[in-house]
Design a protein around this motif. Structure first.
Motif, PDB file in Angstrom:
ATOM      1  N   ASP A   1       0.845  -1.200   0.000  1.00  0.00           N
ATOM      2  CA  ASP A   1       0.000   0.000   0.000  1.00  0.00           C
ATOM      3  C   ASP A   1       0.871   1.238   0.000  1.00  0.00           C
ATOM      4  N   GLU A   2       0.924   1.927  -1.118  1.00  0.00           N
ATOM      5  CA  GLU A   2       1.750   3.129  -1.279  1.00  0.00           C
ATOM      6  C   GLU A   2       3.173   2.919  -0.762  1.00  0.00           C
ATOM      7  N   PRO A   3       3.863   1.883  -1.246  1.00  0.00           N
ATOM      8  CA  PRO A   3       5.163   1.564  -0.643  1.00  0.00           C
ATOM      9  C   PRO A   3       6.234   2.612  -0.910  1.00  0.00           C
ATOM     10  N   THR A   4       6.047   3.466  -1.897  1.00  0.00           N
ATOM     11  CA  THR A   4       7.116   4.415  -2.222  1.00  0.00           C
ATOM     12  C   THR A   4       6.721   5.860  -1.953  1.00  0.00           C
ATOM     13  N   THR A   5       5.500   6.065  -1.475  1.00  0.00           N
ATOM     14  CA  THR A   5       4.988   7.427  -1.384  1.00  0.00           C
ATOM     15  C   THR A   5       5.778   8.289  -0.399  1.00  0.00           C
ATOM     16  N   ALA A   6       6.273   7.674   0.681  1.00  0.00           N
ATOM     17  CA  ALA A   6       6.961   8.471   1.694  1.00  0.00           C
ATOM     18  C   ALA A   6       8.427   8.694   1.347  1.00  0.00           C
ATOM     19  N   LEU A   7       8.851   8.212   0.186  1.00  0.00           N
ATOM     20  CA  LEU A   7      10.284   8.237  -0.118  1.00  0.00           C
ATOM     21  C   LEU A   7      10.635   9.294  -1.153  1.00  0.00           C
ATOM     22  N   ASP A   8      11.901   9.668  -1.146  1.00  0.00           N
ATOM     23  CA  ASP A   8      12.397  10.609  -2.146  1.00  0.00           C
ATOM     24  C   ASP A   8      12.420   9.971  -3.527  1.00  0.00           C
ATOM     25  N   VAL A   9      12.313  10.799  -4.546  1.00  0.00           N
ATOM     26  CA  VAL A   9      12.205  10.252  -5.899  1.00  0.00           C
ATOM     27  C   VAL A   9      13.324   9.287  -6.257  1.00  0.00           C
ATOM     28  N   SER A  10      14.558   9.646  -5.907  1.00  0.00           N
ATOM     29  CA  SER A  10      15.648   8.769  -6.341  1.00  0.00           C
ATOM     30  C   SER A  10      15.611   7.446  -5.569  1.00  0.00           C
ATOM     31  N   ILE A  11      15.138   7.481  -4.335  1.00  0.00           N
ATOM     32  CA  ILE A  11      15.026   6.257  -3.525  1.00  0.00           C
ATOM     33  C   ILE A  11      13.850   5.424  -4.024  1.00  0.00           C
ATOM     34  N   GLN A  12      12.800   6.135  -4.421  1.00  0.00           N
ATOM     35  CA  GLN A  12      11.614   5.495  -4.949  1.00  0.00           C
ATOM     36  C   GLN A  12      11.942   4.537  -6.091  1.00  0.00           C
ATOM     37  N   ALA A  13      12.769   5.024  -6.992  1.00  0.00           N
ATOM     38  CA  ALA A  13      13.138   4.214  -8.146  1.00  0.00           C
ATOM     39  C   ALA A  13      13.843   2.946  -7.688  1.00  0.00           C
ATOM     40  N   GLN A  14      14.685   3.080  -6.665  1.00  0.00           N
ATOM     41  CA  GLN A  14      15.394   1.903  -6.164  1.00  0.00           C
ATOM     42  C   GLN A  14      14.427   0.877  -5.597  1.00  0.00           C
ATOM     43  N   ILE A  15      13.439   1.367  -4.847  1.00  0.00           N
ATOM     44  CA  ILE A  15      12.503   0.453  -4.192  1.00  0.00           C
ATOM     45  C   ILE A  15      11.630  -0.253  -5.234  1.00  0.00           C
ATOM     46  N   ILE A  16      11.202   0.507  -6.243  1.00  0.00           N
ATOM     47  CA  ILE A  16      10.390  -0.103  -7.300  1.00  0.00           C
ATOM     48  C   ILE A  16      11.167  -1.208  -7.992  1.00  0.00           C
TER      49      ILE A  16
END
Lengths: 364, 349, 319
Positions: free
Chosen positions: B182-197
């Motif tokens: 559920d919104e696993p990347t929403t709280a993260l910074d864009v560059s970190i988001q890409a890593q998590i995805i």
């Protein structure tokens, strides 16, 4: 982007805002007693560490960066919510950095701000009409009660709300409507310059589109100049004429919007652009750049991006790069670009492909 | 779109919230399947009911919310009516969960190693030593540097991105068949988001885990999901292969939503905008929930609620695609694509 | 910004929204709370209209008859139907004495709560909004005061104030008024800390919110921001504290009066009645102390229940 809005001759209309060498340090040390007992040194957070920028009349300057890069501090410095540690902020040729509340008074009317959180930016105990009327009364812009009321109605209509909504309280509105109220309040004093700190980050995409369109219309109708701060690159691309990228309190690159997004020069800008999720990525394995934004209290030496930079060398580790003027009205602060170590590579092959889907992402 | 052997089946799920002012229907009769190893994106704006759907599937609806009717089946077994203890076991073993804020998923008082080993030992019969070795292995797998050292650290010693990696490790501990993110990347910074995805995608492919990815972010969906369900006012507006939905949206809402997302390289003075805003749960209009905002609404839309209609590889709940009306799919698509967007400037709400 | 049109927000609106919203609904749902409210209301009415509702005037010396002294409650063998709850050693009707006593107790309770509330809000607001040395000073003061039991502080202030009025006869206050003023000052001044700390906490939260920043950007004077923006938004918890503090203030007054430094026996509060009656407890005239004690206990319980409910009702997490 409207070509008419894009191709704007700054020389003809003049500079509205000029910021030079702007710095803001925060003392985040532990209390004195703890410092003495635990033998800790003072800790200084360099939230903004030497920023230069210039915004021409009628233009939108986009400021992007990840959380903690200092972009919101820049906004607060410009509107006078913080006093700068060093540097100058010139509004229409007049330095307003570090002015007292009284000295600032004549300038405030021309300089207003729109905030990020539509739920926190309106006093929950005030009626909308009083919220919007506050600047009108504070600046003495209307002669009597009826005039205030008329002006409030006008402003609400200007942001496409019903004048009757003035009777209601903020909690009766949706996020998008609250942001309209916030904009109406910012417009109440007939400002020329609006600092917009993530004005659409808390909104859903369809509402974001409404607000962005509204801001566009208002800019055209009222001749406004915007400083638009966001972490969302697609939104910044859409709204801005010129874009600055911040990293750990410093401006790493600045260029006209299209130039920045088609031919990014600084490795950090490239990293940012590379992280925008986009449709063509389906099925393709991406190689995200590793590492995280370092703690701004102890930023890396030299160029603060060097630990994450694939092109970094010894010089980057020691020497902090200075902003370098580049062709096409751009500046970039990178030793690698200066020395030609960083290869030039356009990210978007053709600029007019409606493919990139903006990550509507929230930072920290 | 009947799947041969769906891992998860959601049938006519209704989630209600009794309140003082009457019962609100947050999820209104929705059905979908998730196949093994498939990533289903569930996208929608706030209040569309997407998180509620995820919570209902995993049995974590916050009271007074409740499943009013419908079924949730995991490999053919009903799991929506299980007693708490049984559901808890399924949650640990067969369905994992990743939430928006990694801090709330981790206990700040225990080292992450302890949290991982505890979960592993609850659901397998590993010895503590084995479990610890597995924990280190998992941390390495989710890309945490120096896992042998970090396994003994506490959640606050990790950055936001690293914490989310830990949560993913925690969800993967016992090789679940399905992960609800559920919104696993929403709280993260864009560059970190890409890593998590990228991490999530890689792990799911390697482990064959299915994912129900709930998010408001079309970009994340575009990059991660195989299929996507677009939710609006508690209902599914459209469901289909991700490329189809994004590039060739069939439902007028999806079409408008896509147009309202600013895109780099796409120079337009104004964004397309859907007039108005999503109705509150207290006043969902009769018929199609989208009809007051729809440019193409006709009488029937205001009267009857559309069911999901199979179109191409997906399904769409829109009367334009009703074959009984004698309109071809191509004609319907042309109508949806022909939004003029003029004279629709109105405030949301 | 002086016109009435603008001063309305913040004053009436909380009340309106209170009646409109979930708080009122949760009130109606809780029978205990409704009961507590009814009891409290009864006390208030009895206190307000004491002279009209009390069967006797216990302080009219002309009407007292020593023959009526120490009569047990009406339902007992030696009871007198004129005196429902019996009489004390001077022939005063206990029921009337309790009604008059509640009047005194509630008056002092309200006045002292008002005093500590105003003081606490002002100091808390200042502390949270200005910060720095002002904050440190106020909060250290609060901590020093908190390190002593409130009743000790009240006794201390009591002594100081009495001493002051004794050495300054030019004030010319009579005995009873002096006692009232001393009680209100000592209870009020010893209870501001809780308000101050709560208000300071909320102020720190509100101060950082964007609507306050927006007011700064407009250039509103900080004092005005404090009063017009922040104050209305920190009042919720204050109301809860005030309710509970009212019960505590009534007890504090009773305690002080019981200890003999409170209201004189000629115009007794509930506490004074309990103290006076205490002397008769062992000689068998239990009603002289038990009834005022029960009256006090019921009042405090009712107000406390109201306060508890208000705290829960205003807490969004529990709603």
């Amino acid at each position: 982007m409207a070509e008419a809005a894009k191709i704007h001759d700054p020389a003809a209309s003049g500079t509205v805002l000029k910021v030079a060498g702007l710095k803001r340090y925060f003392d985040v040390s532990a209390p004195w007693l703890n410092r003495v007992l635990e033998r800790q040194p003072r800790q200084i957070l360099k939230a903004v560490d030497g920023i230069d920028l210039e915004i021409a009349r009628g233009e939108t300057f986009g400021l992007v960066g990840e959380s903690g890069c200092g972009k919101s501090t820049v906004a607060r410095l410009i509107v006078g919510l913080h006093g700068p540690t060093a540097g100058s902020i010139e509004l229409e040729g007049r330095n307003i950095a570090g002015l007292s509340r009284k000295q600032m008074a004549p300038v405030r009317r021309r300089l207003q701000m729109i905030f990020q959180d539509p739920y926190a930016s309106l006093n929950p105990r005030w009626r909308v009409r009083d919220i919007v009327a506050e600047p009108i009364r504070a600046f003495g812009l209307a002669s009597d009660k009826a005039a205030v009321e008329r002006r409030v109605g006008e402003l609400l209509e200007q942001v496409r709300l019903n004048p009757r909504d003035g009777e209601k309280f903020p909690h009766e509105f949706s996020g998008g409507q609250r942001q309209r109220i916030s904009i109406a309040r910012a417009l109440a004093s007939n400002p020329e310059f609006l600092v917009c700190d993530e004005p659409t980050s808390a909104l859903d995409v369809s509402v974001q589109a409404q607000i962005l369109n509204l801001m566009r219309d208002l800019q055209r109708d009222l001749g406004l100049t915007y400083l638009f701060i966001s972490h969302n690159l697609a939104v910044v691309y859409h709204i801005s004429n010129r874009v600055g990228v911040m990293y750990l309190g410093k401006m790493v690159e600045q260029a006209p919007s299209r130039t920045l997004f088609t031919t990014p020069r600084h490795p950090y800008t490239r990293l940012l652009l590379d992280t925008i999720p986009d449709l063509d990525m389906t099925g393709r394995e991406r190689t995200p750049v590793g590492g995280e934004v370092p703690n701004p209290i102890n930023p890396p030496t030299g160029c603060s991006f060097h630990p994450r930079c694939p092109f970094a060398n010894e010089r980057c580790r020691v020497e902090s790069p200075r902003a370098l003027a580049m062709p096409g009205n751009a500046t970039v602060a990178c030793h690698g670009v200066e020395e030609g170590r960083v290869p030039e590579e356009p990210v978007l092959a053709a600029p007019a492909v409606p493919e990139g889907l903006g990550g509507s992402v929230h930072d920290g | 779109m009947a799947m041969a052997n769906p891992l998860l089946q959601v049938r006519n799920l209704v989630v209600e919230f009794p309140t003082r002012r009457g019962t609100l229907t947050a999820v209104d009769d929705i059905s979908f399947d998730i196949a093994e190893g498939e990533v289903l994106g569930v996208v929608g704006e706030s209040g569309a009911g997407k998180s509620m759907t995820g919570a209902a599937v995993i049995g974590l609806l916050e009271p007074p919310g409740r499943i009013a009717s419908g079924e949730v089946l995991l490999e053919g077994r009903r799991i929506d009516n299980l007693p708490y203890e049984k559901m808890r076991r399924i949650r640990g073993k067969e369905i994992g969960a990743i939430f928006q804020d990694p801090l709330t998923s981790l206990n700040p008082l225990y080292s992450i190693g302890r949290q991982l080993t505890e979960t592993i030992m609850t659901h397998t019969d590993m010895t503590p030593t084995q479990a610890r070795a597995r924990a280190v292995e998992l941390l390495a797998e989710v890309g945490i540097p120096a896992p042998e050292r970090r396994v003994d650290q506490y959640p606050h010693q990790f950055s936001g991105g690293m914490r989310q990696r830990v949560v993913i490790a925690l969800a993967l501990c016992v090789n679940p068949r399905l992960i609800i993110a559920d919104e696993p990347t929403t709280a993260l910074d864009v560059s970190i988001q890409a890593q998590i995805i990228a991490l999530l995608k890689r792990l799911c492919r390697e482990h064959g885990t299915a994912v129900m990815l709930v998010t408001h972010d079309m970009g994340v969906i575009a990059e991660t999901a195989d299929r996507v369900a677009v939710m609006y006012a508690g209902r599914i507006a459209e469901i289909g292969p991700v490329r189809e939905v994004i590039k060739n949206a069939k439902h007028p809402y999806t079409h408008g939503l896509m147009g309202s997302i600013p895109a780099i390289g796409h120079d337009a003075d104004r964004l397309e905008q859907i007039p108005g805003s999503m109705p509150r749960l207290t006043d969902i209009p009769p018929g199609c929930a989208f009809n007051p905002r729809c440019l193409h609404a006709f009488d029937r839309c205001r009267r009857d609620r559309p069911e999901l209609i199979a179109v191409d590889d997906g399904q769409v709940s829109c009367w334009l695609y009703d074959t009984a009306a004698g309109r071809t799919t191509a004609e319907a698509k042309a109508i949806v694509a022909s939004r003029s967007g003029t004279a629709m400037e109105r405030a949301d709400g | 910004m002086a016109d009435a049109h603008t001063s309305a927000p913040g004053l009436l609106d909380p009340l309106r929204r209170f009646l409109d919203g979930d708080v009122w609904a949760s009130f109606k749902r809780s029978p205990v709370t409704v009961g507590a409210a009814a009891v409290t209301l009864l006390y208030f009415l009895a206190a307000a209209f004491g002279p009209w509702v009390a069967p006797h005037d216990p302080f009219d010396l002309a009407k007292l008859d020593l023959l009526d002294s120490l009569i047990p409650p009406a339902w007992m063998a030696d009871g007198d139907p004129r005196f429902l709850l019996g009489t004390d050693d001077q022939g005063r009707d206990m029921l009337s004495a309790i009604i008059y006593g509640s009047r005194v107790s509630l008056l002092i309770g309200f006045a002292s709560v008002l005093l500590s509330m105003v003081l606490g809000i002002a100091l808390g607001l200042l502390s949270g909004f200005v910060g720095g040395a002002v904050d440190a000073f106020i909060m250290r003061m609060a901590e020093i005061q908190l390190s002593f039991p409130a009743i000790l502080v009240a006794l201390l202030i009591n002594g100081v104030v009495i001493g002051y009025f004794k050495t300054h006869p030019e004030w010319q206050v009579d005995q009873v008024t002096l006692a009232y003023v001393v009680l209100v000052l000592s209870i009020g001044l010893s209870n501001w800390v809780q308000y101050a700390r709560t208000v300071r906490g909320s102020t720190l939260v509100e101060r950082g919110k964007e609507y306050v920043q927006a007011a700064h950007v407009i250039g509103i004077h900080p004092a005005k921001i404090m009063l017009r923006h922040i104050l209305p938004n920190v009042m919720g918890p204050v109301l809860v504290i005030a309710t509970i503090q009212l019960a505590l203030a009534v007890i504090a007054e009773a305690t002080l009066s019981f200890l003999g430094v409170g209201v004189p026996p000629t115009e007794p509060s509930l506490g004074t009645l309990i103290r006076v009656g205490n002397d008769y407890l062992f000689s068998g005239e239990w009603w002289i102390t038990i009834f005022p004690g029960a009256a006090l206990a019921i009042l405090v319980l009712a107000v406390n229940l109201l306060g508890d409910w208000l705290r829960d009702a205003l807490n969004p997490k529990l709603r």
